[in-house]
Design a protein around this motif. Structure first.
Motif, PDB file in Angstrom:
ATOM      1  N   ALA A  34       0.835  -1.208   0.000  1.00 33.12           N
ATOM      2  CA  ALA A  34       0.000   0.000   0.000  1.00 33.12           C
ATOM      3  C   ALA A  34       0.868   1.255   0.000  1.00 33.12           C
ATOM      4  O   ALA A  34       0.583   2.218  -0.726  1.00 33.12           O
ATOM      5  N   ARG A  35       1.934   1.233   0.769  1.00 35.16           N
ATOM      6  CA  ARG A  35       2.822   2.393   0.823  1.00 35.16           C
ATOM      7  C   ARG A  35       3.541   2.573  -0.514  1.00 35.16           C
ATOM      8  O   ARG A  35       3.715   3.694  -0.984  1.00 35.16           O
ATOM      9  N   MET A  36       3.958   1.476  -1.146  1.00 37.71           N
ATOM     10  CA  MET A  36       4.618   1.557  -2.453  1.00 37.71           C
ATOM     11  C   MET A  36       3.669   2.150  -3.492  1.00 37.71           C
ATOM     12  O   MET A  36       4.072   2.982  -4.307  1.00 37.71           O
ATOM     13  N   ILE A  37       2.422   1.727  -3.456  1.00 39.25           N
ATOM     14  CA  ILE A  37       1.438   2.240  -4.415  1.00 39.25           C
ATOM     15  C   ILE A  37       1.159   3.717  -4.161  1.00 39.25           C
ATOM     16  O   ILE A  37       1.126   4.525  -5.089  1.00 39.25           O
ATOM     17  N   SER A  38       1.001   4.074  -2.897  1.00 37.71           N
ATOM     18  CA  SER A  38       0.654   5.466  -2.586  1.00 37.71           C
ATOM     19  C   SER A  38       1.792   6.437  -2.884  1.00 37.71           C
ATOM     20  O   SER A  38       1.540   7.603  -3.184  1.00 37.71           O
ATOM     21  N   THR A  39       3.032   5.953  -2.806  1.00 33.76           N
ATOM     22  CA  THR A  39       4.174   6.837  -3.069  1.00 33.76           C
ATOM     23  C   THR A  39       4.746   6.644  -4.465  1.00 33.76           C
ATOM     24  O   THR A  39       5.626   7.405  -4.881  1.00 33.76           O
ATOM     25  N   ASP A  40       4.274   5.617  -5.183  1.00 35.94           N
ATOM     26  CA  ASP A  40       4.814   5.258  -6.499  1.00 35.94           C
ATOM     27  C   ASP A  40       6.336   5.131  -6.423  1.00 35.94           C
ATOM     28  O   ASP A  40       7.070   5.638  -7.261  1.00 35.94           O
ATOM     29  N   SER A  41       6.786   4.432  -5.372  1.00 36.37           N
ATOM     30  CA  SER A  41       8.223   4.289  -5.156  1.00 36.37           C
ATOM     31  C   SER A  41       8.502   3.024  -4.350  1.00 36.37           C
ATOM     32  O   SER A  41       7.592   2.307  -3.965  1.00 36.37           O
ATOM     33  N   GLY A  42       9.783   2.789  -4.132  1.00 37.67           N
ATOM     34  CA  GLY A  42      10.197   1.682  -3.288  1.00 37.67           C
ATOM     35  C   GLY A  42      10.306   0.350  -3.991  1.00 37.67           C
ATOM     36  O   GLY A  42      10.415  -0.681  -3.339  1.00 37.67           O
ATOM     37  N   LEU A  43      10.286   0.364  -5.327  1.00 39.15           N
ATOM     38  CA  LEU A  43      10.450  -0.894  -6.052  1.00 39.15           C
ATOM     39  C   LEU A  43      11.867  -1.415  -5.831  1.00 39.15           C
ATOM     40  O   LEU A  43      12.799  -0.648  -5.620  1.00 39.15           O
ATOM     41  N   PRO A  65      15.495   4.148  -2.955  1.00 34.66           N
ATOM     42  CA  PRO A  65      14.843   3.919  -1.657  1.00 34.66           C
ATOM     43  C   PRO A  65      13.959   5.096  -1.268  1.00 34.66           C
ATOM     44  O   PRO A  65      14.307   6.253  -1.489  1.00 34.66           O
ATOM     45  N   ASP A  66      12.833   4.790  -0.718  1.00 37.24           N
ATOM     46  CA  ASP A  66      11.906   5.798  -0.217  1.00 37.24           C
ATOM     47  C   ASP A  66      11.737   5.537   1.275  1.00 37.24           C
ATOM     48  O   ASP A  66      11.343   4.442   1.671  1.00 37.24           O
ATOM     49  N   GLU A  67      12.032   6.515   2.084  1.00 36.63           N
ATOM     50  CA  GLU A  67      12.012   6.331   3.544  1.00 36.63           C
ATOM     51  C   GLU A  67      10.660   5.829   4.044  1.00 36.63           C
ATOM     52  O   GLU A  67      10.594   5.024   4.972  1.00 36.63           O
ATOM     53  N   ARG A  73       9.423  -1.722   5.717  1.00 34.54           N
ATOM     54  CA  ARG A  73      10.281  -2.900   5.534  1.00 34.54           C
ATOM     55  C   ARG A  73      11.108  -3.180   6.786  1.00 34.54           C
ATOM     56  O   ARG A  73      11.322  -4.329   7.148  1.00 34.54           O
ATOM     57  N   ARG A  74      11.595  -2.136   7.435  1.00 34.95           N
ATOM     58  CA  ARG A  74      12.385  -2.334   8.656  1.00 34.95           C
ATOM     59  C   ARG A  74      11.510  -2.898   9.773  1.00 34.95           C
ATOM     60  O   ARG A  74      11.950  -3.747  10.551  1.00 34.95           O
ATOM     61  N   ILE A  75      10.277  -2.429   9.861  1.00 38.37           N
ATOM     62  CA  ILE A  75       9.359  -2.968  10.862  1.00 38.37           C
ATOM     63  C   ILE A  75       9.116  -4.446  10.596  1.00 38.37           C
ATOM     64  O   ILE A  75       9.144  -5.274  11.503  1.00 38.37           O
ATOM     65  N   GLN A  76       8.902  -4.784   9.329  1.00 38.11           N
ATOM     66  CA  GLN A  76       8.666  -6.184   8.985  1.00 38.11           C
ATOM     67  C   GLN A  76       9.897  -7.026   9.261  1.00 38.11           C
ATOM     68  O   GLN A  76       9.793  -8.143   9.776  1.00 38.11           O
TER      69      GLN A  76
END
Length: 153
Positions: A34-43, A65-67, A73-76
């Protein structure tokens, strides 16, 4: 094997705690997406930059990288470093036939500390706050494992 059935209230308490942690762990994957989709980043992979119905405007920036994504990812990753030990130690602890009140305190205490740790991490609390929430859960795992080892001897 009577201890490993839901008729055993200690196992039922473990099953509730473990199920909550499984759902929380899986939810982290969905939160990442969801965060990747909302920011269009983090691939993560070059092949993710192909033009597809879900990525109509691929750009090299999407691989940077997108913070906001990396925090999830760090939480996971932190969950993946802790939850398997809880699953194993908790199941072993059930076989020691502990008092129900103590098992519930430990199992549910672990769940509460992990959920609080998630909130602290997600809201970017400092390391001391996160560590203060992580430590009780880690001590619970150590207690579960140690008590199981003592009972086995």
């Amino acid at each position: 094997m009577d201890q490993l059935t839901l008729a055993n209230p200690v196992f039922a308490a473990y099953a509730i705690a473990a199920a909550i942690m499984v759902l929380k762990g899986v939810a982290m994957s969905w939160l990442t997406v969801a965060r990747m989709i909302s920011t269009d980043s983090g691939l993560l992979n070059p092949e993710d930059l192909r033009n597809t119905p879900f990525n109509r405007n691929p750009s090299d920036v999407q691989l940077e990288p997108d913070e906001r994504v990396e925090r999830i990812r760090r939480i996971q990753r932190n969950d993946l470093e802790n939850l398997p030990y809880f699953f194993m130690a908790g199941l072993l602890y059930v076989t020691t036939a502990p008092p129900l009140w103590l098992a519930q305190l430990l199992f549910y205490g672990f769940v509460v500390t992990r959920l609080a740790h998630f909130v602290a991490y997600f809201t970017a609390q400092n390391h001391e706050v996160r560590a203060a929430l992580w430590t009780p859960g880690s001590l619970i795992i150590l207690f579960l494992g140690g008590a199981s080892l003592v009972a086995a001897f």
